[in-house]
Design a protein around this motif. Structure first.
Motif, PDB file in Angstrom:
ATOM      1  N   LYS A  92       0.822  -1.216   0.000  1.00 23.36           N
ATOM      2  CA  LYS A  92       0.000   0.000   0.000  1.00 23.36           C
ATOM      3  C   LYS A  92       0.849   1.257   0.000  1.00 23.36           C
ATOM      4  CE  LYS A  92      -4.452  -1.326   1.965  1.00 23.36           C
ATOM      5  NZ  LYS A  92      -5.328  -1.170   3.150  1.00 23.36           N
ATOM      6  N   VAL A  93       1.884   1.249   0.820  1.00 26.14           N
ATOM      7  CA  VAL A  93       2.757   2.419   0.881  1.00 26.14           C
ATOM      8  C   VAL A  93       3.385   2.663  -0.483  1.00 26.14           C
ATOM      9  CG1 VAL A  93       4.811   3.420   1.920  1.00 26.14           C
ATOM     10  CG2 VAL A  93       3.258   2.056   3.328  1.00 26.14           C
ATOM     11  N   GLU A 119       0.857   3.936  -3.049  1.00 26.71           N
ATOM     12  CA  GLU A 119       0.546   5.356  -2.844  1.00 26.71           C
ATOM     13  C   GLU A 119       1.725   6.228  -3.268  1.00 26.71           C
ATOM     14  OE1 GLU A 119      -2.111   6.915  -2.297  1.00 26.71           O
ATOM     15  OE2 GLU A 119      -3.432   5.269  -1.710  1.00 26.71           O
ATOM     16  N   LEU A 120       2.906   5.730  -3.001  1.00 21.10           N
ATOM     17  CA  LEU A 120       4.096   6.484  -3.381  1.00 21.10           C
ATOM     18  C   LEU A 120       4.186   6.602  -4.904  1.00 21.10           C
ATOM     19  CD1 LEU A 120       6.745   7.883  -2.823  1.00 21.10           C
ATOM     20  CD2 LEU A 120       7.819   5.656  -2.484  1.00 21.10           C
ATOM     21  N   GLU A 150       1.712   9.091  -6.074  1.00 18.65           N
ATOM     22  CA  GLU A 150       2.164  10.455  -5.767  1.00 18.65           C
ATOM     23  C   GLU A 150       3.222  10.925  -6.768  1.00 18.65           C
ATOM     24  OE1 GLU A 150       1.279  12.781  -3.874  1.00 18.65           O
ATOM     25  OE2 GLU A 150       3.015  14.122  -3.911  1.00 18.65           O
ATOM     26  N   LEU A 151       4.128  10.017  -7.126  1.00 19.10           N
ATOM     27  CA  LEU A 151       5.186  10.391  -8.062  1.00 19.10           C
ATOM     28  C   LEU A 151       4.598  10.674  -9.442  1.00 19.10           C
ATOM     29  CD1 LEU A 151       7.942   7.886  -6.918  1.00 19.10           C
ATOM     30  CD2 LEU A 151       7.810  10.344  -6.472  1.00 19.10           C
ATOM     31  N   THR A 152       3.616   9.884  -9.834  1.00 26.09           N
ATOM     32  CA  THR A 152       2.936  10.126 -11.105  1.00 26.09           C
ATOM     33  C   THR A 152       2.295  11.511 -11.098  1.00 26.09           C
ATOM     34  OG1 THR A 152       2.471   7.776 -11.309  1.00 26.09           O
ATOM     35  CG2 THR A 152       1.162   9.262 -12.679  1.00 26.09           C
ATOM     36  N   GLN A 153       1.595  11.787 -10.015  1.00 26.62           N
ATOM     37  CA  GLN A 153       0.972  13.103  -9.842  1.00 26.62           C
ATOM     38  C   GLN A 153       1.990  14.230  -9.987  1.00 26.62           C
ATOM     39  OE1 GLN A 153      -2.383  12.355 -10.039  1.00 26.62           O
ATOM     40  NE2 GLN A 153      -2.662  13.961  -8.469  1.00 26.62           N
ATOM     41  N   ALA A 154       3.155  13.992  -9.431  1.00 24.53           N
ATOM     42  CA  ALA A 154       4.193  15.022  -9.429  1.00 24.53           C
ATOM     43  C   ALA A 154       4.929  15.080 -10.769  1.00 24.53           C
ATOM     44  CB  ALA A 154       5.191  14.745  -8.303  1.00 24.53           C
ATOM     45  N   GLY A 155       4.615  14.131 -11.659  1.00 25.70           N
ATOM     46  CA  GLY A 155       5.293  14.095 -12.947  1.00 25.70           C
ATOM     47  C   GLY A 155       6.750  13.677 -12.821  1.00 25.70           C
ATOM     48  N   PHE A 156       7.038  12.917 -11.751  1.00 29.49           N
ATOM     49  CA  PHE A 156       8.422  12.551 -11.464  1.00 29.49           C
ATOM     50  C   PHE A 156       8.666  11.096 -11.854  1.00 29.49           C
ATOM     51  CE2 PHE A 156      12.168  11.584  -8.983  1.00 29.49           C
ATOM     52  CZ  PHE A 156      12.875  12.780  -8.978  1.00 29.49           C
ATOM     53  N   THR A 157       9.691  10.866 -12.663  1.00 29.16           N
ATOM     54  CA  THR A 157      10.049   9.505 -13.085  1.00 29.16           C
ATOM     55  C   THR A 157      11.140   8.976 -12.162  1.00 29.16           C
ATOM     56  OG1 THR A 157       9.642  10.170 -15.362  1.00 29.16           O
ATOM     57  CG2 THR A 157      10.849   8.100 -15.012  1.00 29.16           C
ATOM     58  N   ALA A 158      10.786   8.012 -11.330  1.00 33.54           N
ATOM     59  CA  ALA A 158      11.729   7.534 -10.324  1.00 33.54           C
ATOM     60  C   ALA A 158      12.692   6.513 -10.895  1.00 33.54           C
ATOM     61  CB  ALA A 158      10.970   6.928  -9.154  1.00 33.54           C
ATOM     62  N   VAL A 192       0.454   8.793   1.424  1.00 31.49           N
ATOM     63  CA  VAL A 192       1.675   7.992   1.552  1.00 31.49           C
ATOM     64  C   VAL A 192       2.106   7.950   3.013  1.00 31.49           C
ATOM     65  CG1 VAL A 192       4.107   7.798   0.927  1.00 31.49           C
ATOM     66  CG2 VAL A 192       2.453   8.581  -0.776  1.00 31.49           C
ATOM     67  N   GLU A 232      -0.239   5.798   5.135  1.00 28.99           N
ATOM     68  CA  GLU A 232       0.003   4.365   4.929  1.00 28.99           C
ATOM     69  C   GLU A 232       1.314   3.945   5.585  1.00 28.99           C
ATOM     70  OE1 GLU A 232      -1.808   1.998   3.972  1.00 28.99           O
ATOM     71  OE2 GLU A 232      -3.492   3.105   3.118  1.00 28.99           O
ATOM     72  N   HIS A 247      15.186   9.361  -6.353  1.00 28.41           N
ATOM     73  CA  HIS A 247      16.032   9.910  -7.413  1.00 28.41           C
ATOM     74  C   HIS A 247      15.392   9.616  -8.762  1.00 28.41           C
ATOM     75  CE1 HIS A 247      19.765  10.885  -5.107  1.00 28.41           C
ATOM     76  NE2 HIS A 247      19.105  10.168  -4.214  1.00 28.41           N
ATOM     77  N   ILE A 306      13.869  11.812 -12.618  1.00 25.89           N
ATOM     78  CA  ILE A 306      13.793  12.983 -13.494  1.00 25.89           C
ATOM     79  C   ILE A 306      12.498  13.728 -13.193  1.00 25.89           C
ATOM     80  CG2 ILE A 306      13.714  13.763 -15.898  1.00 25.89           C
ATOM     81  CD1 ILE A 306      16.368  12.451 -15.183  1.00 25.89           C
ATOM     82  N   ARG A 312       9.463  16.676 -13.556  1.00 23.55           N
ATOM     83  CA  ARG A 312       8.528  16.959 -14.640  1.00 23.55           C
ATOM     84  C   ARG A 312       9.123  17.917 -15.672  1.00 23.55           C
ATOM     85  NH1 ARG A 312       2.930  16.853 -14.496  1.00 23.55           N
ATOM     86  NH2 ARG A 312       2.803  17.049 -12.226  1.00 23.55           N
TER      87      ARG A 312
END
Lengths: 171, 171
Positions: free
Chosen positions: A129-130, A133-134, A137-145, B130, B133, B153, B155, B157
């Motif tokens: 679950k964590v 959700e994480l 959240e990253l998708t929302q932020a437009g961040f590619t981890a 997040v 949870e 870590h 990239i 948006r």
DNA sequence: GACCTAAATGTTATAACATAACATTTGTTC
DNA sequence: GAACAAATGTTATGTTATAACATTTAGGTC
């Protein structure tokens, strides 16, 4: 004042040899499958890391390794660690500048590290679950981890229970 | 080959002076409220940290600080950082051995740090779900958390969008 | 203002963590 | 067994962080 004993911290609270054996067997198997070399040095370093469930520092490993291989240098250890991390067999604990054997049987290398201040043991957990959700959240932020490090410092369950039994223990 | 420009990384993509002013004003106010001293050194170091949204290393800070105070030593910087971290005005980025100004207006010091490999900027986020949870998971694990470090870590948006516009850019 | 105290800063030295660069050995493939 | 890549050896140094103790500064009390 006598140094308090922490029976729950001793290697006897579980069959640690089995942890080690499992870890080494898994490592051998994985490296064979991948066609990469788990050389003697790398195997020995991995074994040293698995001496406990505590995170171990590179120079501690070096000290432990020198009796086996007296010519060992920092580079020897760091190179072995680089290999073991690349293979996902070891994690770096960023907040401690230390290393720990990886227990992710599923080869999912997104995990929480729960680091106990009392017994220094590190527990690895992969709570769906964590992590879900994480990711959201990253998708929302437009961040590619590319990599994720989640490190929690505190007191583990066993040490908390111990603290209740021995209320005079500090912290 | 000309060095590529990254207009989105420049300080001009937002009014950075306002970030700095806000951060310093908040710091002054908080320290006054708490009866702790935001001395000249501490104020100057905080200002240097806020020069950008990138995490900055202690010795980089020292280099930037020396023109202001030529007798500065590593200790000078580390002591200022210790104070600023204790007051929650600065975070340590464990995975970079570096430091960043804290933007947690709500003084909630549980956050995700999104660290961009391209532009090096660090974004701070406090996603409720997040963290909820995570708290639940820690309760389940019987783990009492004292501090949490979540560092991602990848990239950001803006850099992703830039990569689409300039597909020849490496990673 | 003289005195006291705690906090902050100055100063020197060194500890702890990590990598660069290049030489040599080993293992594999043809 | 020649050629190549991977691993290891070796030397040196770069980077990050703290210990220990001296001195100065700020604030309170008489």
């Amino acid at each position: 004042m006598a140094k308090p004993t922490h029976p729950q911290h001793s290697p006897t609270h579980h069959d640690h040899q089995q942890c080690v054996d499992n870890a080494l067997a898994t490592a051998e198997q994985l490296c064979a499958q991948r066609g990469v070399q788990l050389t003697a040095i790398r195997h020995q370093v991995l074994e040293l890391i698995w001496q406990s469930h505590k995170a171990v520092k590179a120079y501690e490993l070096l000290d432990r390794f020198k009796p086996i291989n007296s010519t060992a240098k920092p580079t020897t250890i760091y190179r072995a660690l680089d290999f073991l991390m690349a293979q996902g067999l070891v994690h770096r604990v960023e907040s401690l500048n230390a290393f720990i054997g990886c227990r992710c049987s599923n080869h999912n290398h997104e995990q929480l590290l729960l680091i106990c201040k009392r017994c220094q043991e590190v527990e690895e957990r992969t709570p769906e679950k964590v992590l879900t959700e994480l990711s959201y959240e990253l998708t929302q932020a437009g961040f590619t981890a590319h990599s994720k490090s989640i490190e929690i410092h505190g007191i583990c369950r066993r040490c908390s229970e111990q603290a209740v039994l021995l209320p005079s223990q500090p912290n």
